[in-house]
Design a protein around this motif. Sequence first.
Motif, PDB file in Angstrom:
ATOM      1  N   THR A   1     -28.385  17.159 -47.171  1.00 35.55           N
ATOM      2  CA  THR A   1     -27.459  16.512 -47.621  1.00 35.55           C
ATOM      3  C   THR A   1     -27.227  15.390 -48.351  1.00 35.55           C
ATOM      4  OG1 THR A   1     -26.187  17.555 -45.468  1.00 35.55           O
ATOM      5  CG2 THR A   1     -25.364  16.291 -46.693  1.00 35.55           C
ATOM      6  N   LEU A   2     -26.650  15.336 -49.768  1.00 37.19           N
ATOM      7  CA  LEU A   2     -26.316  14.508 -50.169  1.00 37.19           C
ATOM      8  C   LEU A   2     -25.249  13.918 -49.528  1.00 37.19           C
ATOM      9  CD1 LEU A   2     -25.849  12.826 -52.992  1.00 37.19           C
ATOM     10  CD2 LEU A   2     -25.043  14.611 -53.886  1.00 37.19           C
ATOM     11  N   THR A   3     -25.721  12.516 -49.416  1.00 38.72           N
ATOM     12  CA  THR A   3     -24.345  11.417 -48.881  1.00 38.72           C
ATOM     13  C   THR A   3     -24.714  10.437 -49.169  1.00 38.72           C
ATOM     14  OG1 THR A   3     -25.724  10.155 -47.528  1.00 38.72           O
ATOM     15  CG2 THR A   3     -24.784  12.550 -46.462  1.00 38.72           C
TER      16      THR A   3
ATOM     17  N   PRO B   1     -28.627  18.234 -58.641  1.00 43.82           N
ATOM     18  CA  PRO B   1     -27.746  18.974 -58.014  1.00 43.82           C
ATOM     19  C   PRO B   1     -27.501  19.399 -57.484  1.00 43.82           C
ATOM     20  CG  PRO B   1     -29.334  19.632 -60.408  1.00 43.82           C
ATOM     21  CD  PRO B   1     -29.547  18.821 -59.070  1.00 43.82           C
ATOM     22  N   VAL B   2     -26.087  20.044 -56.649  1.00 39.78           N
ATOM     23  CA  VAL B   2     -26.011  20.759 -55.227  1.00 39.78           C
ATOM     24  C   VAL B   2     -26.836  22.216 -55.601  1.00 39.78           C
ATOM     25  CG1 VAL B   2     -24.562  21.490 -53.714  1.00 39.78           C
ATOM     26  CG2 VAL B   2     -24.074  19.145 -54.972  1.00 39.78           C
ATOM     27  N   VAL B   3     -27.278  22.574 -54.942  1.00 40.31           N
ATOM     28  CA  VAL B   3     -28.264  24.393 -54.578  1.00 40.31           C
ATOM     29  C   VAL B   3     -26.743  24.622 -53.411  1.00 40.31           C
ATOM     30  CG1 VAL B   3     -29.814  23.392 -55.468  1.00 40.31           C
ATOM     31  CG2 VAL B   3     -29.739  23.626 -53.076  1.00 40.31           C
ATOM     32  N   PHE B   4     -26.201  24.179 -52.807  1.00 36.75           N
ATOM     33  CA  PHE B   4     -25.284  25.213 -51.332  1.00 36.75           C
ATOM     34  C   PHE B   4     -24.292  23.638 -50.908  1.00 36.75           C
ATOM     35  CE2 PHE B   4     -24.580  27.189 -47.945  1.00 36.75           C
ATOM     36  CZ  PHE B   4     -24.486  28.538 -48.068  1.00 36.75           C
TER      37      PHE B   4
ATOM     38  N   ASP C   1     -25.353  22.581 -40.361  1.00 31.20           N
ATOM     39  CA  ASP C   1     -24.211  23.200 -41.176  1.00 31.20           C
ATOM     40  C   ASP C   1     -23.957  24.384 -40.758  1.00 31.20           C
ATOM     41  OD1 ASP C   1     -24.719  20.873 -42.405  1.00 31.20           O
ATOM     42  OD2 ASP C   1     -26.817  21.720 -43.662  1.00 31.20           O
ATOM     43  N   ARG C   2     -23.024  24.960 -41.494  1.00 29.19           N
ATOM     44  CA  ARG C   2     -23.084  26.681 -40.440  1.00 29.19           C
ATOM     45  C   ARG C   2     -24.023  27.420 -41.541  1.00 29.19           C
ATOM     46  NH1 ARG C   2     -17.670  27.222 -39.553  1.00 29.19           N
ATOM     47  NH2 ARG C   2     -17.622  28.887 -39.814  1.00 29.19           N
ATOM     48  N   SER C   3     -24.284  27.179 -42.735  1.00 26.05           N
ATOM     49  CA  SER C   3     -25.487  28.515 -43.247  1.00 26.05           C
ATOM     50  C   SER C   3     -26.737  28.384 -42.543  1.00 26.05           C
ATOM     51  CB  SER C   3     -25.960  28.202 -44.573  1.00 26.05           C
ATOM     52  OG  SER C   3     -26.251  26.313 -44.189  1.00 26.05           O
TER      53      SER C   3
ATOM     54  N   GLU D   1     -21.062  19.523 -46.915  1.00 26.13           N
ATOM     55  CA  GLU D   1     -22.763  18.677 -47.032  1.00 26.13           C
ATOM     56  C   GLU D   1     -23.076  19.651 -47.463  1.00 26.13           C
ATOM     57  OE1 GLU D   1     -23.922  17.452 -43.706  1.00 26.13           O
ATOM     58  OE2 GLU D   1     -22.675  17.682 -43.230  1.00 26.13           O
ATOM     59  N   PRO D   2     -22.816  18.561 -48.730  1.00 21.19           N
ATOM     60  CA  PRO D   2     -23.462  19.351 -49.739  1.00 21.19           C
ATOM     61  C   PRO D   2     -25.000  19.518 -50.544  1.00 21.19           C
ATOM     62  CG  PRO D   2     -22.675  17.216 -50.755  1.00 21.19           C
ATOM     63  CD  PRO D   2     -21.987  17.766 -49.128  1.00 21.19           C
ATOM     64  N   LEU D   3     -25.730  20.348 -50.213  1.00 26.02           N
ATOM     65  CA  LEU D   3     -27.100  20.519 -50.479  1.00 26.02           C
ATOM     66  C   LEU D   3     -27.695  20.472 -51.353  1.00 26.02           C
ATOM     67  CD1 LEU D   3     -27.661  22.989 -47.731  1.00 26.02           C
ATOM     68  CD2 LEU D   3     -27.102  20.698 -46.921  1.00 26.02           C
ATOM     69  N   ALA D   4     -29.142  19.661 -51.683  1.00 24.13           N
ATOM     70  CA  ALA D   4     -29.196  19.267 -52.829  1.00 24.13           C
ATOM     71  C   ALA D   4     -30.639  19.237 -52.741  1.00 24.13           C
ATOM     72  CB  ALA D   4     -28.798  18.333 -53.657  1.00 24.13           C
TER      73      ALA D   4
END
Length: 340
Positions: free
Chosen positions: A106-108, A121-124, A198-200, A225-228
């Motif tokens: 997660t990008l925080t 970049p965010v991939v998910f 994360d839900r995924s 939770e932007p994943l990158a």
Amino acid sequence: MISKIATLGFLAAVAALAASPASAQATLDTVKKRGKVLCGVSPSSAGYSFADDKGVRKGFDSDVCRAISSAVFGAPDKVEFVPLNTNIRFQALQSGEIDVLSRQTTLTFSRDNSLGLDFGPVVFYDGQGLMVNAKLGVKSASELSQAAICLLPGTTTLQNLEDFFKPRGIKYESVVFEDNNEWRNAFFSGRCDVITSDRSDLASVRAVANDPKQFVILPETISKEPLAPVVRQNDSNWKDIVSWSVNALIAAEEYGITQANVDEKLQSKEPEIQRMLGVSGDLGKMLNLDNKWAYNIIKQNGNYGEFFERNLGESTRLGLTRGPNQLWTKGGLLYSPPFR
């Protein structure tokens, strides 16, 4: 006349530059000399990164690693996967054990500004959820008072639980496990009432259960939770390579370029497609790569939509819908900057 303060400020700036890591701008050279990309991934996460029965690593995050390999080497298999638990993933990147981290990260704000790391970049686009055994009869997170919740260390999950439950006056017990397998098995065996991630990731956990229908992901999404992918700071060229490799996947889907038709698309009259595929311009040279770098990514791996469908989509064990991970042209959040 230059003031003493200005002089001191200049000297401080020079000292800061001198103190910057010696490896700055050197990752691409190191990777080329080594002949492979060292990519940090999850040890075992269905849909994201896992070894199949032949020992071949599969999954969405693993495919991102292969896309970077294709960009750099013109081949998807010049990558060594380094399995990392959550509590050591950042240290492995900081120390140079890996070149890029592609691991549901997660990008925080604090991670981006305090670890000496840069995010691509965010991939998910994801959010934290909670999963329970259906036998508990729980329908909502508001019913989890005094529940024991399984966690992993080195993640954002504990802070998110506090942020969600504390204002609602809900008390719970956090149970931390160092290892992903211990974490999952503790939940499956009933040592915890709830598992959170994360839900995924919860869908990934449920997918490997003996009876997936036995487990229910509750409706609440308690965080963003932007994943990158992640790289070290002070190497803008390597960050650009990782970032534009992801952007190429997204843009390819938007332009209808697939693994099957990319050769046909070389004949496209669209200027942006020509530039992206290396038919015209020198975008590759700007990255210190071959001008066919994006063509190689798509030809050897596919586009973002193909990544999603074969690893996470509705026909897989995880059965995820695109949701916010749809293209912006279809109401989602995925958007690539222009190739010009």
